[in-house]
Design an enzyme around this catalytic site. Structure first.
Site, mmCIF file in Angstrom:
data_model
loop_
_atom_site.group_PDB
_atom_site.id
_atom_site.type_symbol
_atom_site.label_atom_id
_atom_site.label_comp_id
_atom_site.label_asym_id
_atom_site.label_seq_id
_atom_site.Cartn_x
_atom_site.Cartn_y
_atom_site.Cartn_z
ATOM 1 N N HIS A 309 1.018 -0.998 -0.357
ATOM 2 C CA HIS A 309 0.149 0.171 0.106
ATOM 3 C C HIS A 309 0.886 1.197 -0.169
ATOM 4 O O HIS A 309 1.682 1.379 0.496
ATOM 5 C CB HIS A 309 -1.234 -0.003 0.897
ATOM 6 N N ASP A 367 -7.881 -4.124 -0.155
ATOM 7 C CA ASP A 367 -9.084 -4.947 -1.030
ATOM 8 C C ASP A 367 -8.973 -5.826 -2.146
ATOM 9 O O ASP A 367 -9.466 -6.130 -2.234
ATOM 10 C CB ASP A 367 -7.755 -3.675 -2.541
#
Length: 442
Positions: A309, A367
């Site tokens: 991320h 995600d």
């Protein structure tokens, strides 16, 4: 942000007197150099992506990416996701603290009784092709809401801002489900006031006039957690888009449409959809080593989506909650032999134990797990970003309200470093040389 007894940074520029810049300190996070005075000295800063620039003060969300911390109004995300439902979190983001039971019941009642949309909105859907991406529909419909609810567009009236917030949070699941139903040619389903926020959305997605849909409590809770984990994430691309659009005085529905358009990008809200596309590309567990090798090769354009991320240099705190939820859903649905999910689970195992992934901090992110959950419960891939937008609406509107209440707020106007031609004269058409068009290589 305090500016009393403050420290200063000294900027030295050859040929000029030193420039003193105040150093400010928030409640949490690093100290900040206040550069607002630079313009009066003939300078401004260069910061592509604004990764080193704070555009506002905010009390809503705090992120410490190095430590893997995410706080909504001071509360850790994992405690909120396991101890509250989504509407409690909505109340928190809008009002600054969690509700007591009386406040919660009143808030839930208001949201529940704003879920219907104007009947004429139904006809707007007919302007879109049936195979339109649901996010394309959502961008158009959200912006059009200002034509139906123009009784509360005074952005300077706190009561109208609050009413708009209620309407957006309440109606977004209805519009999202309508965009799905329209794409598959099924009739729209009305909201049911007896169901929870997540349960109502599931019912509008999967029920038909022919038969009722029984909401599975495990699936309901999983979706509610997805909503909580995506409710806000500080000054990300879509939230910044909402704030910049709102800084001009634009109506709130137009601002939310701006957020939807920004969120649609695969590097932002489309990440879980891109993750599922990647799993489909890998196809089988046997092909995983081939793609792991491609991911480790710096010269190969292939990227593992759903890992690592930009903000978190540690494990994404949302992923910890979503990982547990993911396995709860797979167990509830008795899914143990599904090619796509088999690939996902094997990739998860590798990422958590492979030295390369650990060294580069490429942990599975929110995600990755949310995409698996949504796929398992039957939500089509092109609806993933819509669900993200549904959840993030409360964050967008909270930041929009905060911006409008901040007396220091100004219209967004980023500067640029101009690298084009210097000033030159226009030659007559018959005296010009052939134009040579050059474009950067991809």
């Amino acid at each position: 942000m305090s500016d009393t007894a403050q420290k200063t940074a000294i900027l030295s520029i050859p040929g000029m007197d030193p420039i003193e810049l105040p150093i400010l300190k928030g409640t949490l996070g690093p100290e900040v150099i206040d550069i607002r005075a630079l313009g009066s000295h003939g300078y401004f800063t260069y910061d592509p992506g604004f990764v080193s620039t704070a555009s506002c003060n905010s009390r809503i969300t705090f992120i410490d990416g190095a430590r893997g911390v995410l706080l909504y109004r001071g509360y850790p995300i994992d405690q909120l996701a396991t101890g509250c439902d989504y509407l409690q979190v909505c109340y928190l983001l809008l009002n600054g603290d969690l509700p007591d039971n009386e406040q919660y019941q009143e808030f839930r009642h208001r949201i529940t009784h704003h879920t219907l949309v104007h009947e004429q909105i139904n006809s707007l859907f007919k302007a879109f092709r049936r195979d339109s991406h649901p996010m394309a529909i959502m961008c158009g419909i959200a912006g059009a809401l200002s034509a139906f609810y123009h009784d509360s567009l005074d952005i300077y009236d706190p009561e109208q801002r609050e009413l708009t917030a209620m309407r957006l949070i309440a109606k977004m699941p209805t519009l999202a489900a309508m965009s799905y139903k329209y794409s598959i040619g099924q009739p729209f389903m009305f909201p049911k006031n007896s169901l929870s926020y997540a349960g109502n959305f599931l019912n509008m997605m999967f029920a038909t006039p022919c038969e009722d849909y029984e909401v599975n409590p495990v699936i309901e809770r999983a979706l509610d957690r997805i909503f909580i984990l995506h409710a806000d994430h500080e000054q990300n691309a879509s939230t910044s888009s909402v704030r910049i659009a709102g800084s001009s005085g634009a109506n709130p529905y137009a601002c939310i449409a701006a957020g939807l358009a920004s969120l649609w990008g695969p590097a932002h809200g489309g990440a879980n959809e891109a993750c599922l596309r990647m799993l489909e590309r890998i196809g089988t567990v046997e092909r995983i080593p081939q793609y792991i090798a491609k991911a480790k090769d710096r010269n190969d354009p292939f990227r593992l989506m759903g890992f690592g991320h930009r903000v978190y240099k540690n494990y994404d705190p949302r992923a910890k909650v979503m990982r547990q939820t993911c396995h709860e859903v797979l167990n509830e649905l008795h899914i143990s032999d599904h090619p796509l999910l088999d690939v996902a689970m094997k990739l998860e195992e590798i990422a958590l134990h492979d030295d390369y992934f650990i060294e580069h901090k490429l942990y599975p992110n929110v995600d990755f797990y949310s995409g698996i959950v949504l796929n398992a419960i039957g939500i089509p891939t092109n609806m993933f970003t819509v669900i993200f937008a549904l959840a993030r609406t409360v964050g967008w509107i909270s930041h929009w309200i905060e911006m409008n209440e901040d007396p220091a707020s100004r219209i967004g106007r980023p500067r640029q470093v101009y690298i084009g031609q210097p000033e030159r004269e226009v030659k007559p058409l018959n005296e010009r040389e052939k134009c040579i068009i050059t474009r950067p290589e991809k």
